[in-house]
Design a protein around this motif. Structure first.
Motif, PDB file in Angstrom:
ATOM      1  N   PHE A  72       0.819  -1.207   0.000  1.00 30.31           N
ATOM      2  CA  PHE A  72       0.000   0.000   0.000  1.00 30.31           C
ATOM      3  C   PHE A  72       0.853   1.257   0.000  1.00 30.31           C
ATOM      4  O   PHE A  72       0.461   2.281  -0.578  1.00 30.31           O
ATOM      5  N   ASP A  73       2.016   1.202   0.611  1.00 34.14           N
ATOM      6  CA  ASP A  73       2.937   2.326   0.554  1.00 34.14           C
ATOM      7  C   ASP A  73       3.346   2.570  -0.892  1.00 34.14           C
ATOM      8  O   ASP A  73       3.343   3.720  -1.379  1.00 34.14           O
ATOM      9  N   MET A  74       3.689   1.496  -1.596  1.00 34.55           N
ATOM     10  CA  MET A  74       4.092   1.626  -2.997  1.00 34.55           C
ATOM     11  C   MET A  74       2.941   2.117  -3.860  1.00 34.55           C
ATOM     12  O   MET A  74       3.111   3.002  -4.712  1.00 34.55           O
ATOM     13  N   ARG A  75       1.754   1.566  -3.639  1.00 35.39           N
ATOM     14  CA  ARG A  75       0.604   2.008  -4.442  1.00 35.39           C
ATOM     15  C   ARG A  75       0.301   3.485  -4.199  1.00 35.39           C
ATOM     16  O   ARG A  75      -0.035   4.215  -5.138  1.00 35.39           O
ATOM     17  N   THR A  76       0.406   3.917  -2.967  1.00 33.35           N
ATOM     18  CA  THR A  76       0.126   5.326  -2.662  1.00 33.35           C
ATOM     19  C   THR A  76       1.138   6.246  -3.347  1.00 33.35           C
ATOM     20  O   THR A  76       0.761   7.268  -3.948  1.00 33.35           O
ATOM     21  N   HIS A 204      -9.106   6.779  -0.648  1.00 31.61           N
ATOM     22  CA  HIS A 204      -9.505   5.455  -1.131  1.00 31.61           C
ATOM     23  C   HIS A 204      -8.473   4.398  -0.765  1.00 31.61           C
ATOM     24  O   HIS A 204      -8.813   3.359  -0.204  1.00 31.61           O
ATOM     25  N   LEU A 205      -7.206   4.656  -1.073  1.00 29.64           N
ATOM     26  CA  LEU A 205      -6.168   3.671  -0.787  1.00 29.64           C
ATOM     27  C   LEU A 205      -6.020   3.432   0.711  1.00 29.64           C
ATOM     28  O   LEU A 205      -5.801   2.297   1.148  1.00 29.64           O
ATOM     29  N   ALA A 207      -8.444   3.693   2.876  1.00 26.77           N
ATOM     30  CA  ALA A 207      -9.619   2.926   3.291  1.00 26.77           C
ATOM     31  C   ALA A 207      -9.472   1.451   2.924  1.00 26.77           C
ATOM     32  O   ALA A 207      -9.835   0.566   3.711  1.00 26.77           O
ATOM     33  N   VAL A 208      -8.945   1.175   1.729  1.00 22.03           N
ATOM     34  CA  VAL A 208      -8.724  -0.213   1.323  1.00 22.03           C
ATOM     35  C   VAL A 208      -7.726  -0.870   2.266  1.00 22.03           C
ATOM     36  O   VAL A 208      -7.918  -2.025   2.696  1.00 22.03           O
ATOM     37  N   ALA A 209      -6.665  -0.160   2.608  1.00 23.35           N
ATOM     38  CA  ALA A 209      -5.663  -0.716   3.530  1.00 23.35           C
ATOM     39  C   ALA A 209      -6.282  -1.049   4.874  1.00 23.35           C
ATOM     40  O   ALA A 209      -5.978  -2.096   5.457  1.00 23.35           O
ATOM     41  N   ARG A 210      -7.150  -0.186   5.373  1.00 19.33           N
ATOM     42  CA  ARG A 210      -7.817  -0.460   6.657  1.00 19.33           C
ATOM     43  C   ARG A 210      -8.711  -1.683   6.559  1.00 19.33           C
ATOM     44  O   ARG A 210      -8.736  -2.507   7.468  1.00 19.33           O
ATOM     45  N   ARG A 211      -9.425  -1.809   5.457  1.00 22.24           N
ATOM     46  CA  ARG A 211     -10.339  -2.956   5.301  1.00 22.24           C
ATOM     47  C   ARG A 211      -9.560  -4.258   5.187  1.00 22.24           C
ATOM     48  O   ARG A 211      -9.962  -5.280   5.748  1.00 22.24           O
ATOM     49  N   VAL A 212      -8.445  -4.214   4.475  1.00 18.27           N
ATOM     50  CA  VAL A 212      -7.627  -5.424   4.345  1.00 18.27           C
ATOM     51  C   VAL A 212      -7.047  -5.814   5.700  1.00 18.27           C
ATOM     52  O   VAL A 212      -7.031  -6.988   6.065  1.00 18.27           O
ATOM     53  N   SER A 213      -6.587  -4.838   6.465  1.00 15.22           N
ATOM     54  CA  SER A 213      -6.036  -5.129   7.787  1.00 15.22           C
ATOM     55  C   SER A 213      -7.099  -5.720   8.689  1.00 15.22           C
ATOM     56  O   SER A 213      -6.830  -6.661   9.449  1.00 15.22           O
ATOM     57  N   ALA A 214      -8.318  -5.207   8.605  1.00 16.59           N
ATOM     58  CA  ALA A 214      -9.408  -5.728   9.423  1.00 16.59           C
ATOM     59  C   ALA A 214      -9.772  -7.140   9.008  1.00 16.59           C
ATOM     60  O   ALA A 214     -10.042  -8.009   9.849  1.00 16.59           O
ATOM     61  N   ALA A 215      -9.734  -7.407   7.689  1.00 24.40           N
ATOM     62  CA  ALA A 215     -10.073  -8.742   7.195  1.00 24.40           C
ATOM     63  C   ALA A 215      -9.012  -9.748   7.567  1.00 24.40           C
ATOM     64  O   ALA A 215      -9.274 -10.943   7.776  1.00 24.40           O
ATOM     65  N   GLY A 216      -7.731  -9.281   7.644  1.00 22.39           N
ATOM     66  CA  GLY A 216      -6.631 -10.186   7.977  1.00 22.39           C
ATOM     67  C   GLY A 216      -6.588 -10.501   9.434  1.00 22.39           C
ATOM     68  O   GLY A 216      -5.919 -11.429   9.845  1.00 22.39           O
TER      69      GLY A 216
END
Length: 216
Positions: A72-76, A204-205, A207-216
């Motif tokens: 996510f750092d790279m994508r940002t 957006h990015l 928020a996606v990172a937060r959702r992935v962390s929550a799912a993991g």
């Protein structure tokens, strides 16, 4: 063969650690071993599978929390740089971005219709089309940056985005949120304010990172 095996990796039917035998896959897919072998070599480069000496191929473990943070750092870094450059091409970009978002909305609708009792899609081919439409929205902006090296780097990340979806419950949990957040990015470009798209993409990015962390 690449797509057929990739589908098995991402739909949960071959979980992390599973063996991938060339001969057995060839029999199941009703092809010769050669295209299967070639597809597995390609998939090894994505990190989705790994080759084990004397044991063939195995499905790799999902991305670790550290790897997810780095991705996510790279994508940002990459995508905000693309947005900064794309705002100067907003007149050409907006129609293409509208079309990309419309396709994502349509694909999301198809996935919703196919969800089973557990909330997961019952037909992975439609989910794969949704994934492609989601990523195409991002690539549309990156192409508009006019920087071929940004685009090449983004395309090289696509395999890792696949692994991201493998990590986050096959990417099904944030479908509605992603569509809404992409709509916000589109509206930001339509506004003509050069700062709004950058803010919308960062939000957006994150928020996606937060959702992935929550799912993991």
């Amino acid at each position: 063969m690449y797509d057929a095996i990739l589908e098995r990796l991402l739909d949960g039917s071959t979980p992390p650690g599973s063996s991938l035998g060339i001969d057995s896959l060839a029999r199941e897919l009703e092809v010769s071993p050669t295209p299967v072998r070639e597809a597995l070599v390609q998939l090894e480069h994505t990190g989705l599978i790994s080759r084990v000496a004397l044991k063939g191929y195995r499905v790799a473990a999902p991305l670790s929390s550290e790897q997810l943070a780095e991705l996510f750092d790279m994508r940002t870094i990459l995508e905000t740089a693309a947005v900064e450059r794309a705002v100067s091409q907003v007149d050409d970009l907006v129609p293409e971005l509208r079309a990309a978002h419309a396709r994502q909305v349509l694909c999301a609708h198809r996935v919703r219709k196919l969800r089973g009792a557990d909330g997961r899609p019952t037909d992975f081919s439609d989910l794969r089309e949704y994934f492609a439409a989601d990523w195409e929205f991002h690539l549309t902006i990156i192409r508009a940056s006019g920087n071929r090296f940004l685009l090449k780097t983004a395309e090289s990340l696509s395999a890792h985005v696949h692994r991201l979806r493998q990590t986050a419950d096959h990417g099904t949990t944030d479908l509605e949120q992603a569509v809404d957040e992409h709509a916000a990015i589109l509206a930001a470009f339509e506004s003509g304010d050069p700062e709004r798209p950058l803010v919308a993409m960062r939000e957006h990015l994150a928020a996606v990172a937060r959702r992935v962390s929550a799912a993991g």
